[in-house]
Design a protein around this motif. Structure first.
Motif: not given
Length: 582
Positions: A139, A271, A301, A305, A322, A325, A346, A349, A352
Motif C-alpha cells: 500500500s 476514478t 471502480g 468500492l 473511508v 478519504g 489516495s 484508498l 483500504s
C-alpha cells in the motif's frame, strides 16, 4: 517460513518500505529532475518574495496569492480568488535562497523530497493500522508510485497539496504513535499550508473513540480548536477581510444548478485516473471528460468500492479510512478538476486496498499480492511516463523567457511594456507581470498584454480556410501620442485579414470581440475595429502614457511551415522590441 513471508516482515519491515519507496520516488521523478519546469502561477510566489525584498510588500501581504483578471481587457471577469499560503511562500523563499539562479531544479527537488517524506509517513501510518506485513508495504508503494501524484511532483505549485499532506500525515503518525500533543505543531504546519487540514482532528477523534475505544482527551481537541481559530484570524488579517469570489470554473458553488454535474465529472475523471492512470485535465468540461475517460473504469471502480465495502464492513479501520478519504476530498469537491486533489484521499484508498489483502486467508494473499505488485508497477510506469511527457512539452515559461534573450538589453528599466501576440495559454497573460518582473529582475516593471497569439490552442478551422499564421501578420501602427492600432493583414491575394486576437477556453468569460466593442482596464482601453466570428482582426488601443515611454514586445510565430503543429511554431517564435514616438 512460508507463512511468515506471506504475513509479516519482522522488525525491519518499515525500513524496507522506506527504502523501496525511495527507489520508486526517485525512478518515477527522474524526468522532472532532468528537465525542471516552471509554470506561470509559480511566479505568484516568486514575485511576492521579490516584492518583499524590494520593500514594496509587507510580509503578511505576501502570504496571500490570488487569481484576478481585471487587468486583462479580453477577459470579462471582475472577481478574485485568493489563497492564504504562508508555508508555501516560505518554501519557495528557502529554495530560492539555497539554489540561487538554479532554483527551478531546487524547487523540483524539494517537491520530490516532500513526496518521499509523505510516502514514508504513509508507510508508518499503514504499518500501524494494518500491521507490519506485506499488505502495508504494498500500500505504501502504491501511494509512492500512483500516477495521480504527477502534478504534485513536476508542477512546483502542486506542493500546496503535498505540503499540506505532510503536515496532516505527520500529525496522524504522531497521534497513532501515542504522542498526540506532539502532533499540534504538525497540524499548524499543515493548516497554514492549506485549509483542508482542519479536518484532521475529526479523524483523530474517530480513531480514538471508535477504532481504539479509548478515552478522548478533550483538552487536546480544545487546543486543536484554538489553533484553527488563530490561523483563521491570521488568514483574515492577511486577506484584509476579503475572501474569494465563487467564480466558475475555478469554484463551483454547491448551490448552483451545475454542481451535481461537476461532482459527476469528478467521479468519472478521478476514478479513471486512480484505476487506469487516465489523465485528469485541469478545468476539464463534460466534453473533455467524456473524451479522456472511459465509462468502463467508472463501472469497475464503483464495483470494486462496493466489493471492498462488503468485505470490510465489520472492520472499523475501513470506516476510519473511508472517513479520511471523504473528509480530505470534501473541501475540494467544489473546486475545478485537478489530479493533485487526490493526493490525501489516495492515502485512504491505498490503505483500504491493503486492508482487503490483510484480511484474506494466507492461501489467497500470494495471488492477490502478485496482482497488487503488478498494479503498483503499472502505476509507477505511468507516473514516470506522464512526467516525462509533460516536462518535455513545448510551451513552458522558460521557453518564453529564452525567446526574450535577444531583446533583453533593449528593455529599459523605466519601460512600461506592451506585449503583442504573447504566446501561451491565457494563464500566461494572467501572471505575465509576475513572470517578467522576476525574470528581468525589475520589481517595479509595468506590463500590459495587448493580444495573445491566435491559432495555438485548438482554434476552430474549416477546410478551405487559410492556414493560421498565429499573429505573424500583425501590423503595429501609432495613432497619435497615446494611441496604437494593431491590424491583421492578408498574406496572400484574395485572403481575408488574419486574426490578431481570438476567444480562449470556452469555460471562461471572454470579452466580446465584435466590431466597435470597447473594453477597459485601469491602464488601457481597447476598441475592436474589425472582426470575424472567431476573433478580432483589428484593435485600437489607448494608453495613458505617451507611446515613447513604452517598449512594445512583438512575438512572431515560425511561419516557415504553416502545416507544422502550432506548438512547434510557437516554440520557434521570435521577439522584436519596438519603440514608437507617436
Amino acid at each position: 517460513m512460508g507463512r511468515r513471508v506471506l504475513s509479516g516482515l519482522g522488525r525491519h519491515g518499515l525500513w524496507l518500505s522506506h527504502l523501496l519507496c525511495a527507489v520508486v520516488v526517485l525512478a518515477t521523478s527522474w524526468p522532472a529532475l532532468e528537465n525542471p519546469r516552471l509554470e506561470a502561477d509559480d511566479y505568484r510566489y516568486l514575485h511576492n518574495i521579490q516584492q518583499v525584498k524590494a520593500g514594496n510588500m509587507a510580509v503578511i501581504e505576501a502570504m496571500t496569492v490570488e487569481n484576478r483578471w481585471d487587468h486583462l481587457w479580453f477577459m470579462e471577469e471582475e472577481g478574485r480568488i485568493r489563497f492564504f499560503r504562508p508555508t508555501v511562500l516560505v518554501s519557495y523563499a528557502i529554495d530560492q535562497a539555497v539554489w540561487g539562479t538554479a532554483y527551478p531544479l531546487g524547487l523540483t527537488l524539494t517537491n520530490v523530497m516532500i513526496h518521499l517524506a509523505c510516502c514514508m509517513l504513509v508507510g508508518f501510518v499503514l504499518f500501524r493500522l494494518l500491521g507490519a506485513g506485506w499488505p502495508a508495504l504494498w500500500s505504501a508503494l502504491l501511494f509512492a508510485g500512483w500516477a495521480a501524484h504527477a502534478e504534485c511532483i513536476w508542477y512546483i505549485a502542486g506542493r500546496t497539496d503535498s505540503l499540506a499532506a505532510l503536515g496532516f500525515l505527520a500529525a496522524l503518525a504522531l497521534h497513532l504513535a501515542g504522542k498526540p500533543w506532539w502532533a499540534l505543531p504538525c497540524f499548524i504546519f499543515g493548516l497554514t499550508t492549506k485549509e483542508l487540514v482542519v479536518v484532521a482532528p475529526v479523524v483523530f477523534i474517530v480513531h480514538d473513540a471508535w477504532v481504539e475505544k479509548r478515552r478522548i482527551d478533550w483538552l487536546l481537541y480544545i487546543a486543536y480548536g484554538a489553533i484553527a481559530m488563530a490561523v483563521l484570524i491570521l488568514k483574515n488579517l492577511a486577506l484584509g477581510g476579503e475572501g474569494s469570489d465563487f467564480l466558475p470554473p475555478y469554484l463551483v458553488s454547491p448551490l448552483s444548478p451545475g454542481f451535481p454535474q461537476h461532482l459527476w465529472l469528478q467521479l468519472r475523471s478521478y476514478t479513471g485516473n486512480l484505476l487506469a492512470a487516465e489523465v485528469t485535465v485541469p478545468f476539464a468540461d463534460a466534453e473533455t471528460v467524456a473524451l479522456l475517460h472511459r465509462p468502463l473504469f467508472l463501472a469497475v471502480g464503483l464495483s470494486l468500492l462496493a466489493a471492498m465495502g462488503w468485505l470490510l464492513r465489520r472492520d472499523r479501520r475501513f470506516g476510519l479510512l473511508v472517513l479520511l478519504g471523504v473528509l480530505t476530498w470534501l473541501p475540494t469537491s467544489f473546486v475545478y478538476l485537478s489530479e493533485r486533489y487526490l493526493y490525501l484521499p489516495s492515502v485512504a484508498l491505498a490503505g483500504s486496498i491493503g486492508l482487503v489483502l490483510a484480511n484474506q486467508p494466507l492461501k489467497r494473499r500470494l495471488p492477490l499480492g502478485v496482482a497488487m505488485a503488478a498494479f503498483v508497477a503499472f502505476q509507477a510506469w505511468a507516473l514516470r511516463a506522464r512526467q516525462a511527457e509533460i516536462v518535455n512539452q513545448p510551451g513552458s515559461v522558460q521557453e518564453m523567457v529564452r525567446q526574450l534573450e535577444p531583446v533583453r538589453d533593449a528593455i529599459r528599466t523605466s519601460d512600461h511594456l506592451l506585449l503583442v501576440n504573447l504566446p501561451g495559454l491565457f494563464v500566461r497573460a494572467q501572471f505575465v507581470l509576475d513572470i517578467l518582473r522576476v525574470e528581468l529582475d525589475n520589481p517595479d516593471l509595468a506590463v500590459d498584454v495587448l493580444t495573445m497569439m491566435p491559432g495555438q490552442n485548438g482554434t476552430e478551422w474549416h477546410p478551405g480556410d487559410p492556414l493560421p499564421v498565429m499573429g505573424a501578420a500583425v501590423q503595429v501602427l501609432p495613432k497619435g501620442q497615446h494611441g496604437l492600432l494593431l491590424q491583421g493583414r492578408a498574406l496572400a491575394p484574395g485572403q481575408p485579414p488574419h486574426r490578431i486576437q481570438e476567444y480562449g477556453l470556452k469555460q471562461f468569460n471572454w470579452s466580446a470581440l465584435d466590431e466597435n466593442e470597447i473594453h477597459s482596464t485601469p491602464s488601457l482601453q481597447a476598441r475592436i475595429v474589425s472582426a470575424d466570428p472567431i476573433g478580432a482582426t483589428g484593435i485600437e488601443f489607448e494608453v495613458p502614457k505617451p507611446l515613447g515611454r513604452h517598449g512594445i514586445l512583438v512575438w512572431q510565430a515560425d511561419c516557415s511551415d504553416l502545416n507544422a503543429h502550432p506548438w512547434a511554431r510557437r516554440k520557434n517564435a521570435t521577439v522584436r522590441c519596438m519603440r514608437l514616438d507617436g
